[in-house]
Scaffold this motif. Structure first.
Motif, PDB file in Angstrom:
ATOM      1  N   CYS A 142       0.793  -1.229   0.000  1.00 31.28           N
ATOM      2  CA  CYS A 142       0.000   0.000   0.000  1.00 31.28           C
ATOM      3  C   CYS A 142       0.823   1.276   0.000  1.00 31.28           C
ATOM      4  CB  CYS A 142      -0.941   0.013   1.203  1.00 31.28           C
ATOM      5  SG  CYS A 142      -0.118   0.231   2.802  1.00 31.28           S
ATOM      6  N   ASP A 143       2.079   1.216   0.418  1.00 31.09           N
ATOM      7  CA  ASP A 143       2.879   2.453   0.465  1.00 31.09           C
ATOM      8  C   ASP A 143       4.369   2.132   0.379  1.00 31.09           C
ATOM      9  OD1 ASP A 143       3.604   1.480   2.966  1.00 31.09           O
ATOM     10  OD2 ASP A 143       2.944   3.244   4.098  1.00 31.09           O
ATOM     11  N   ASP A 144       5.178   3.162   0.505  1.00 26.13           N
ATOM     12  CA  ASP A 144       6.629   3.025   0.371  1.00 26.13           C
ATOM     13  C   ASP A 144       7.220   2.080   1.407  1.00 26.13           C
ATOM     14  OD1 ASP A 144       9.397   3.804  -0.397  1.00 26.13           O
ATOM     15  OD2 ASP A 144       9.377   4.851   1.533  1.00 26.13           O
ATOM     16  N   VAL A 145       6.838   2.257   2.653  1.00 24.11           N
ATOM     17  CA  VAL A 145       7.370   1.421   3.734  1.00 24.11           C
ATOM     18  C   VAL A 145       7.036  -0.048   3.495  1.00 24.11           C
ATOM     19  CG1 VAL A 145       7.221   0.902   6.202  1.00 24.11           C
ATOM     20  CG2 VAL A 145       7.319   3.290   5.424  1.00 24.11           C
ATOM     21  N   GLU A 146       5.787  -0.298   3.160  1.00 21.65           N
ATOM     22  CA  GLU A 146       5.344  -1.671   2.951  1.00 21.65           C
ATOM     23  C   GLU A 146       5.953  -2.279   1.696  1.00 21.65           C
ATOM     24  OE1 GLU A 146       1.422  -3.172   4.414  1.00 21.65           O
ATOM     25  OE2 GLU A 146       0.933  -2.897   2.279  1.00 21.65           O
ATOM     26  N   ALA A 147       6.094  -1.474   0.653  1.00 26.01           N
ATOM     27  CA  ALA A 147       6.646  -1.982  -0.607  1.00 26.01           C
ATOM     28  C   ALA A 147       8.095  -2.426  -0.436  1.00 26.01           C
ATOM     29  CB  ALA A 147       6.546  -0.910  -1.693  1.00 26.01           C
ATOM     30  N   ARG A 148       8.888  -1.628   0.252  1.00 29.27           N
ATOM     31  CA  ARG A 148      10.291  -1.996   0.454  1.00 29.27           C
ATOM     32  C   ARG A 148      10.406  -3.242   1.322  1.00 29.27           C
ATOM     33  NH1 ARG A 148      12.621   1.683   3.396  1.00 29.27           N
ATOM     34  NH2 ARG A 148      10.956   3.235   3.571  1.00 29.27           N
ATOM     35  N   ALA A 149       9.554  -3.327   2.340  1.00 27.92           N
ATOM     36  CA  ALA A 149       9.555  -4.511   3.202  1.00 27.92           C
ATOM     37  C   ALA A 149       9.107  -5.750   2.419  1.00 27.92           C
ATOM     38  CB  ALA A 149       8.632  -4.286   4.396  1.00 27.92           C
ATOM     39  N   ALA A 150       8.164  -5.552   1.497  1.00 28.89           N
ATOM     40  CA  ALA A 150       7.654  -6.670   0.694  1.00 28.89           C
ATOM     41  C   ALA A 150       8.735  -7.230  -0.224  1.00 28.89           C
ATOM     42  CB  ALA A 150       6.451  -6.217  -0.130  1.00 28.89           C
ATOM     43  N   VAL A 151       9.549  -6.361  -0.794  1.00 31.85           N
ATOM     44  CA  VAL A 151      10.626  -6.811  -1.677  1.00 31.85           C
ATOM     45  C   VAL A 151      11.627  -7.651  -0.890  1.00 31.85           C
ATOM     46  CG1 VAL A 151      12.519  -6.087  -3.184  1.00 31.85           C
ATOM     47  CG2 VAL A 151      10.343  -4.863  -3.241  1.00 31.85           C
ATOM     48  N   GLU A 152      11.949  -7.214   0.320  1.00 32.94           N
ATOM     49  CA  GLU A 152      12.870  -7.975   1.167  1.00 32.94           C
ATOM     50  C   GLU A 152      12.275  -9.337   1.531  1.00 32.94           C
ATOM     51  OE1 GLU A 152      14.366  -5.874   4.527  1.00 32.94           O
ATOM     52  OE2 GLU A 152      14.820  -4.044   3.397  1.00 32.94           O
ATOM     53  N   ALA A 153      10.986  -9.340   1.848  1.00 34.65           N
ATOM     54  CA  ALA A 153      10.325 -10.599   2.210  1.00 34.65           C
ATOM     55  C   ALA A 153      10.262 -11.540   1.015  1.00 34.65           C
ATOM     56  CB  ALA A 153       8.917 -10.310   2.726  1.00 34.65           C
ATOM     57  N   ALA A 154      10.051 -10.974  -0.169  1.00 36.90           N
ATOM     58  CA  ALA A 154       9.986 -11.796  -1.387  1.00 36.90           C
ATOM     59  C   ALA A 154      11.330 -12.448  -1.661  1.00 36.90           C
ATOM     60  CB  ALA A 154       9.565 -10.933  -2.576  1.00 36.90           C
ATOM     61  N   TYR A 155      12.404 -11.706  -1.457  1.00 36.57           N
ATOM     62  CA  TYR A 155      13.740 -12.267  -1.654  1.00 36.57           C
ATOM     63  C   TYR A 155      13.954 -13.459  -0.718  1.00 36.57           C
ATOM     64  CZ  TYR A 155      18.741 -12.974  -1.427  1.00 36.57           C
ATOM     65  OH  TYR A 155      19.986 -13.573  -1.431  1.00 36.57           O
ATOM     66  N   ALA A 156      13.517 -13.320   0.521  1.00 43.30           N
ATOM     67  CA  ALA A 156      13.737 -14.374   1.515  1.00 43.30           C
ATOM     68  C   ALA A 156      12.819 -15.581   1.312  1.00 43.30           C
ATOM     69  CB  ALA A 156      13.530 -13.808   2.921  1.00 43.30           C
ATOM     70  N   TRP A 157      11.724 -15.385   0.603  1.00 41.54           N
ATOM     71  CA  TRP A 157      10.748 -16.463   0.376  1.00 41.54           C
ATOM     72  C   TRP A 157      11.268 -17.421  -0.691  1.00 41.54           C
ATOM     73  CZ3 TRP A 157       6.085 -17.455   2.782  1.00 41.54           C
ATOM     74  CH2 TRP A 157       5.226 -18.365   2.156  1.00 41.54           C
ATOM     75  N   GLU A 158      11.165 -18.707  -0.444  1.00 37.77           N
ATOM     76  CA  GLU A 158      11.598 -19.710  -1.411  1.00 37.77           C
ATOM     77  C   GLU A 158      10.423 -20.072  -2.315  1.00 37.77           C
ATOM     78  OE1 GLU A 158      14.216 -21.962  -3.489  1.00 37.77           O
ATOM     79  OE2 GLU A 158      14.754 -20.762  -1.728  1.00 37.77           O
ATOM     80  N   GLY A 159      10.484 -19.636  -3.570  1.00 37.60           N
ATOM     81  CA  GLY A 159       9.404 -19.914  -4.508  1.00 37.60           C
ATOM     82  C   GLY A 159       8.990 -18.663  -5.251  1.00 37.60           C
ATOM     83  N   PRO A 160       8.087 -18.798  -6.222  1.00 39.18           N
ATOM     84  CA  PRO A 160       7.688 -17.658  -7.050  1.00 39.18           C
ATOM     85  C   PRO A 160       6.822 -16.649  -6.302  1.00 39.18           C
ATOM     86  CG  PRO A 160       6.372 -19.581  -7.603  1.00 39.18           C
ATOM     87  CD  PRO A 160       7.420 -20.053  -6.639  1.00 39.18           C
TER      88      PRO A 160
END
Length: 311
Positions: A142-160
């Motif tokens: 929804c915003d800048d803070v969440e988007a940056r955190a989401a990218v980090e979480a996506a990197y750490a997640w194993e899978g698409p």
């Protein structure tokens, strides 16, 4: 809401990639001749040897990303949502989803807030398409803070993982110091007793505005931010429905197959509750200034509040 200057989540995406790139040498970014628009150009400038411009060949880019992931890299393939989810759907499904490869899809310029680019580029179907791929995680910050955190979480997640970002600058809602992002967990932003508004992406700020308008009319609205459409936080959705007895979903996406459908599926099976989906009502978008389109399609605070008051 924060007093920070509004920022487009596509900007957040580029900035997060640079930060991750500094810490993780296995991160590679692919683009399809749109690095300036997707904001991956900042990563290219910082790490030119780890940025691949695949040209205007999105389907091929998906195949390249799939191949890189089998060699130990964590590729982020980046382009507009219309091309990532639409044009390259078959390759994303068969080359990334089917073998469940560790590829991250950074899809920018989603929804009608693309504005003047018009209906051909306003992808209001991408969440539906990506939700349907088995094992695909779908995130819409929804915003800048969440988007940056989401990218980090996506990197750490194993899978698409499919990450949805916008072109329009949006208010910063979250406090970076206290914010915690967890894939599959929604966030209650405001308590309420009369109804629940479940929103995602840029519509979260509109939902909060709507709650303020409704409060003046004597209506107490709970506001929930669902940043992860899949896997959905079913427990939070059911708990909210049981508490208030009326649920409204809000998304910058078709009401078919997106957040509204995901919530409807859960409530229909586990907690039958009156539900109204607010979004794009089975129509294509149109060319125009982003904020005017958001207002026309009823996705701002005023429009959301009006639907809630009608019941």
């Amino acid at each position: 809401m924060s007093e920070l200057k509004p920022i487009a989540t596509r900007e957040s995406y580029g900035n997060a990639l640079v930060k991750l790139g500094e810490a993780h040498k296995d991160l590679i970014v692919l683009d399809a001749d749109l690095a300036a628009a997707t904001k991956t150009g900042v990563f290219k400038k910082a790490f030119p040897d780890r940025h691949i411009d695949c040209g205007i060949a999105e389907a091929n880019m998906a195949g390249i990303a799939a191949g890189l992931s089998t060699c130990g890299f964590v590729p982020f393939m980046s382009t507009f949502a219309m091309f990532a989810a639409g044009r390259a759907f078959e390759q994303v499904r068969n080359s990334i989803g089917y073998p469940h490869l560790n590829v991250k899809i950074g899809a920018t310029h989603a929804g009608i807030s693309v504005g003047e680019d018009g209906a051909t580029h306003q992808c209001n179907e991408d969440i539906a398409l990506m939700r349907a791929i088995p094992g695909m995680v779908v995130i819409n910050p929804c915003d800048d803070v969440e988007a940056r955190a989401a990218v980090e979480a996506a990197y750490a997640w194993e899978g698409p993982v499919y990450l949805r970002f916008g072109r329009l600058a949006v208010p910063v809602i979250n406090d970076e110091a206290s914010y915690k992002f967890e894939i599959g967990k929604g966030i209650t932003l405001r308590e309420g007793s009369d109804c629940t508004i479940i929103a995602t992406g840029l519509c979260v700020s509109g939902a909060l505005e709507a709650a303020g308008i409704l409060e003046k009319e004597g209506i107490s609205a709970q506001v929930i931010n669902i940043h992860t459409i899949k896997p959905l936080d079913e427990e939070l959705v059911i708990k909210a429905a049981q508490k208030t007895g009326r649920v409204f979903t809000v998304e910058e996406h078709s009401i078919i197959g997106g957040l509204g459908s995901a919530v409807a599926e859960v409530l229909g099976e586990k907690c039958p509750t009156p539900l109204k989906r607010i979004g794009i009502n089975d129509v294509f978008g149109e060319s125009g200034p982003a904020k005017e389109l958001i207002h026309k399609y009823g996705l701002d605070g005023e429009g959301i509040a009006a639907v809630v008051m009608k019941g």
